[in-house]
Design a protein around this motif. Structure first.
Motif, mmCIF file in Angstrom:
data_model
loop_
_atom_site.group_PDB
_atom_site.id
_atom_site.type_symbol
_atom_site.label_atom_id
_atom_site.label_comp_id
_atom_site.label_asym_id
_atom_site.label_seq_id
_atom_site.Cartn_x
_atom_site.Cartn_y
_atom_site.Cartn_z
ATOM 1 N N ALA A 109 0.800 -1.218 0.000
ATOM 2 C CA ALA A 109 0.000 0.000 0.000
ATOM 3 C C ALA A 109 0.836 1.273 0.000
ATOM 4 O O ALA A 109 0.282 2.364 0.094
ATOM 5 N N THR A 110 2.146 1.150 -0.117
ATOM 6 C CA THR A 110 3.024 2.326 -0.129
ATOM 7 C C THR A 110 4.119 2.111 -1.163
ATOM 8 O O THR A 110 4.673 1.018 -1.268
ATOM 9 N N VAL A 111 4.417 3.163 -1.907
ATOM 10 C CA VAL A 111 5.533 3.142 -2.843
ATOM 11 C C VAL A 111 6.662 3.946 -2.227
ATOM 12 O O VAL A 111 6.469 5.088 -1.786
ATOM 13 N N ARG A 112 7.847 3.342 -2.198
ATOM 14 C CA ARG A 112 9.002 3.996 -1.611
ATOM 15 C C ARG A 112 10.109 4.132 -2.656
ATOM 16 O O ARG A 112 10.154 3.390 -3.627
ATOM 17 N N GLU A 113 10.984 5.081 -2.397
ATOM 18 C CA GLU A 113 12.140 5.320 -3.254
ATOM 19 C C GLU A 113 13.405 5.071 -2.448
ATOM 20 O O GLU A 113 13.526 5.521 -1.305
ATOM 21 N N LEU A 114 14.334 4.340 -3.042
ATOM 22 C CA LEU A 114 15.685 4.251 -2.504
ATOM 23 C C LEU A 114 16.562 5.149 -3.363
ATOM 24 O O LEU A 114 16.742 4.907 -4.558
ATOM 25 N N GLU A 115 17.099 6.188 -2.733
ATOM 26 C CA GLU A 115 17.946 7.146 -3.444
ATOM 27 C C GLU A 115 19.375 6.985 -2.960
ATOM 28 O O GLU A 115 19.640 7.016 -1.756
ATOM 29 N N TYR A 116 20.295 6.804 -3.903
ATOM 30 C CA TYR A 116 21.684 6.572 -3.523
ATOM 31 C C TYR A 116 22.343 7.874 -3.098
ATOM 32 O O TYR A 116 22.266 8.888 -3.793
ATOM 33 N N ASN A 117 22.973 7.844 -1.926
ATOM 34 C CA ASN A 117 23.689 8.996 -1.393
ATOM 35 C C ASN A 117 25.191 8.756 -1.543
ATOM 36 O O ASN A 117 25.744 7.832 -0.940
ATOM 37 N N TYR A 118 25.842 9.586 -2.352
ATOM 38 C CA TYR A 118 27.249 9.357 -2.636
ATOM 39 C C TYR A 118 28.155 9.693 -1.448
ATOM 40 O O TYR A 118 29.297 9.253 -1.389
ATOM 41 N N PHE A 119 27.639 10.471 -0.510
ATOM 42 C CA PHE A 119 28.466 10.817 0.650
ATOM 43 C C PHE A 119 28.480 9.675 1.669
ATOM 44 O O PHE A 119 29.525 9.304 2.198
#
Length: 965
Positions: free
Chosen positions: A571-581
């Motif tokens: 019931a939820t869409v999530r985003e995994l965003e890559y953090n270069y730091f």
């Protein structure tokens, strides 16, 4: 007090009622309270969705679990939508089902049932065939039918609703026609298990895994291979080296002194094509002098192995005055190109050892031989064994003798297919007797993996019922080889369970630049080689990335360096965003502003169509489809809802340049029956009104393209008596009245001069002209870039919409709706480009009026909108109103009709009759019928089969002194 305010973007999508009070958030001012059957353009506007073209009726019964489409993408220009149903697969490409070679029809009876003569057809009852090019009895053309075989040369047909074809009222058959069977491949998958079908692809091979935990059904991994458009194979994976171990291995000792040392050897074969190495041969030994001290050698020979390019020889540590023990390690001694090798005291390299066969997915493998009695009188050279089994095979091992007694068992290959009642007998060709043993047989179920992916040249599998948190990786570039070594080396197959907390099963594996992102039911992890550039059996590291689990049936979508996924509860869409730091993925909820679209619902399927509009299309469990505009770099993230007369149950995308084509499976109630229809979303690259495709389950007539002729026109502007010249003789006198389309222009043929020359009246100017030419000379249109069509009044081939009320667009003009009868409709006047299908309503409404940046709010005050300016792009057929009901605020998200909507008046200034009103780009100013209301919303709607693109909304309104009450 009169105020004017503008909304210049719908970039936040449809906003949830729970956010209606958040005027303090900038995104609130860029949203809509309703965005229905429209998507948010990543540039900011709101655009009506394209219609769905009917591809065909799915083979799957409409009363059973739905079929599922999977994209098979070999290259940008070669892609297919694979329709998996109950134990079958069909293939779709460029808006149609793939069919086999055609067979000629030589006759059709005018009878009940109609009998078709197709000599040597080769069909079986139940086959589906596509019929085309029949002259006379045209009711059969361009439709799929189900075959009933009468004999080797004759068939009868039923339609998609099971009705036997009665041709007594059809026109008489004259000649011609072909049948072509829809290509269908048998598969092992039941329809109920298809939501758990997961896949990965390398070139023309797609690996499929499927394990359904709700029914405890599992399937061995299969490889689906394309050999041709109508030649596909489905093969169960077998995990072993592609080449067999050498046989007939022998060793001869050449000595010159006292014989006091034993030497042992095994040999492996190396495959010429893949470089894979076989498991080791049976061990052989020789009794020689100590060749490290005295002159001497051992010559190893073997029988050549088919497909081998070379052989590796391995040697154990020499044994002095004692035979070679079973199970001792062997190290690399050398490589031979032929079938013999001489050891003249070569020092073995124990960092490189022969592979040991492993198949982690084998069921019924013999995992242990239990010694129950040792007996006496055995020698290592005479002891043996016999296994009694009805189903098992592949087991290889060696009984071990110590002090004349059977003391244990070395298993070389555990085999598969053995059962709990199978037995083993210890034998001896000498005098040994009394030894007994029993077998321990491994799991009979729960061994097949449910997830697959490629990572660093290894094919990866994960999540069997027995080991849900384990992954297995093949040897590099050896995608069916799970062999390893003792001790392990870097190129061995990998088995890993590197987690130290609750996992709830691996649900997906996505290869990304910094590692394999493994999604589990509890969170996400990045798996890689840690300090090593490559993952190896000795270098495996799992770093947690997020604590929200992933859906077991909806696979994550990577977009550049980010990954979108549906949470485990759906019931939820999530985003995994890559953090270069931090070098980890950071999670974010993508549904906060539109959470009402997910409340009490789950996502069942989704697919990403990057071109042309950066959209993710998601199917909800109730048959509603959601669009999600996602362009991270522009911070464009917007949800909208879509409905049709039926239920969306499936979606996939396939690259079909210039777009990523969206294929939908829709459940519709037609002619008293539920059917699954396959439908392809139109490309939505319309240049004029007549190209618009804004209906569902729709069809358009296909203009014909002639031969290899190039066409030129004597002028580009509208006018009569224009000369059209073809480079080859393709015209005839019968073409008078036909319509030519070339270079954006439209012309009707009025005169025939010769097979290469006709005259015509241009009603729509040709826009493809020589640049910077003051005469606007038309560019020649090559073959395939121009068409000629005969106008018609009766449209056939609408059998799939029998009894339905349909919308009609004919030559860019809207025709009143009709009910399809006997698979056809009749137009009031002939047209050459016609689109027919189920209507749908487009609705877009702004948020509660509150000018951004104003010194004080107008919330709670009565407002009256008296004039609206809508900035459109390429639009027609819109209506404007105010303060209409929002579905999201109604019980069960009910959809109510919008009333008091005022149509925007559109005019046709062209002098030619039948010339369509052009799509409009610019501002429409309209006075709105609106009373005093605290909401102050502007509503835009389209009920016509025409597009609208809303770029901005300007509201002029008055504010009352007191709140309504």
């Amino acid at each position: 007090m009169t105020i004017s305010t503008i909304q210049n973007s719908f970039g936040s999508g449809e906003i949830s009622p729970s956010m209606f009070g958040r005027m303090d958030v900038e995104r609130w001012h860029k949203g809509g309270s309703t965005i229905r059957n429209a998507f948010v353009n990543f540039r900011g506007g709101a655009s009506s969705r394209a219609g769905l073209a009917y591809v065909g009726t799915c083979k799957q019964s409409g009363s059973a679990a739905p079929p599922r489409d999977i994209n098979f993408q070999f290259s940008i220009n070669q892609g297919y939508a694979l329709e998996f149903g109950d134990n079958y697969m069909r293939i779709k490409s460029n808006g149609g089902y793939v069919v086999e070679a055609t067979k000629a029809i030589t006759g059709i009876t005018q009878a009940n049932p109609a009998v078709l003569t197709v000599v040597g057809h080769g069909y079986t009852t139940g086959d589906w065939v596509y019929i085309a090019s029949v002259t006379g009895m045209t009711n059969f053309n361009n439709l799929a039918w189900i075959v009933t075989v009468t004999d080797a040369n004759h068939i009868t047909l039923t339609d998609m609703f099971g009705n036997v074809v009665n041709s007594t009222t059809y026109s008489t058959y004259i000649s011609g026609g072909t049948t072509a069977r829809l290509y269908t491949l048998a598969t092992p998958y039941a329809a109920v298990d298809l939501p758990y079908l997961k896949y990965t692809q390398s070139a023309d091979v797609m690996t499929l895994t499927c394990s359904n935990p709700t029914t405890n059904t599992e399937y061995i991994p299969y490889d689906l291979k394309r050999l041709g458009a109508t030649n596909w194979t489905l093969t169960a994976n077998s995990f072993a080296s592609v080449i067999s171990a050498p046989t007939g291995v022998a060793v001869t000792a050449n000595n010159s002194a006292a014989v006091d040392t034993y030497y042992g050897y095994v040999v492996t074969a190396v495959d010429a094509n893949t470089g894979q190495e076989s498991v080791a041969s049976s061990a052989v030994s020789a009794h020689n002098n100590n060749i490290s001290l005295y002159a001497g050698s051992n010559v190893i020979t073997w029988v050549a192995v088919t497909g081998a390019s070379s052989y590796n020889i391995y040697k154990c540590t020499p044994s002095y005055n004692a035979g070679i023990s079973v199970g001792v390690p062997y190290g690399y001694c050398g490589t031979a190109l032929g079938t013999s090798f001489t050891d003249s005291n070569i020092l073995a390299d124990f960092t490189k050892v022969p592979p040991v066969h492993k198949d982690p997915f084998a069921r019924g493998a013999i995992t242990f031989v239990n010694r129950t009695a040792g007996g006496a009188g055995y020698t290592q050279g005479t002891i043996g064994y016999t296994i009694t089994t009805a189903t098992g095979s592949g087991f290889v091992g060696t009984p071990i003798v110590v002090g004349g007694a059977f003391s244990g068992f070395l298993i070389v290959n555990s085999g598969s297919g053995y059962a709990g009642g199978d037995t083993i007998a210890i034998t001896d060709s000498g005098v040994g007797a009394g030894a007994t043993a029993t077998l321990t047989v491994g799991a009979q179920t729960g061994t097949y993996p449910g997830v697959t992916a490629y990572y660093q040249q290894r094919k990866s599998f994960a999540n069997s019922f027995n080991y849900p948190n384990t992954y297995w990786m093949t040897q590099p570039s050896a995608f069916y080889n799970m062999d390893s070594s003792i001790p392990v080396i870097d190129s061995d197959a990998i088995t890993g369970t590197p987690w130290a907390q609750q996992i709830n099963g691996i649900q997906a594996m996505i290869p990304m630049p910094n590692g394999l992102v493994v999604f589990t039911g509890k969170g996400a992890w990045q798996v890689n080689g840690g300090s090593s550039a490559a993952i190896t059996p000795a270098d495996q590291q799992a770093t947690p990335q997020g604590s929200s689990g992933c859906s077991a049936t909806v696979q994550p979508i990577p977009v550049n360096y980010n990954i979108l996924y549906v949470q485990s509860k759906g019931a939820t869409v999530r985003e995994l965003e890559y953090n270069y730091f931090t070098q980890i993925y950071i999670g974010k909820d993508m549904t906060i502003f539109s959470n009402h679209l997910f409340y009490n619902h789950t996502i069942s399927q989704w697919a990403y169509a990057e071109e042309p509009y950066k959209l993710i299309w998601s199917v909800r469990d109730d048959g509603i489809m959601l669009s999600f505009t996602y362009l991270k770099e522009q911070e464009s993230m917007a949800w909208a809802r879509h409905d049709t007369k039926g239920q969306f149950v499936g979606v996939c995308t396939v690259s079909e340049p210039p777009v990523d084509a969206v294929y939908c499976i829709v459940k519709r109630y037609i002619n008293g029956q539920w059917k699954y229809y396959s439908e392809r979303m139109n490309n939505r690259l319309w240049q004029n009104a007549e190209q618009s495709f804004c209906v569902d389950a729709g069809l358009s007539n296909s203009p014909n393209s002639y031969g290899a002729a190039t066409l030129t026109a004597s002028q580009s502007g509208t006018g009569i008596g224009v000369t059209f010249t073809a480079s080859a003789g393709i015209f005839s006198a019968g073409d008078i009245g036909n319509v030519i389309r070339m270079g954006g222009g439209i012309a009707t043929i009025t005169g025939y001069t010769s097979p290469t020359v006709v005259t015509a009246t241009i009603t729509t100017a040709i826009t493809s002209v020589i640049p910077d030419d003051t005469s606007n000379t038309p560019l020649p249109a090559i073959n395939g870039a121009w068409t000629i069509t005969t106008p018609i009044t009766v449209v056939h081939g609408l059998n799939h919409l029998e009894g339905q009320t349909v919308s009609i667009l004919a030559d860019g003009g809207v025709v009143p709706q009709q009910v399809v009868t006997n698979g056809s409709i009749t137009l009031p006047q002939a047209a050459s480009l016609i689109t027919v299908g189920l209507p749908y309503i487009v609705q877009v409404q702004t948020m509660y009026l509150d000018p951004q940046g104003a010194p004080m709010t107008v919330q709670g005050k009565r407002k009256s909108i008296f004039r609206v300016t809508i900035r459109f792009e390429a639009s027609r057929g819109a209506e404007v109103g105010a303060n209409q009901p929002d579905s999201s605020t109604l019980p069960n998200n009910a959809t109510l009709p919008w009333t008091n909507m005022k149509p925007i008046k559109e005019r046709n200034a062209n002098i030619y009759a039948g010339y369509p009103i052009s799509l409009f780009t610019g501002d429409h100013i309209i006075n709105v019928v609106d009373g005093w209301d605290t909401k102050g919303q502007v509503a835009i709607q389209s009920q016509q089969p025409l597009p609208i693109n809303i770029l901005a909304v300007v509201s002029e309104f008055m504010i009352g002194d007191t709140p309504a009450g």
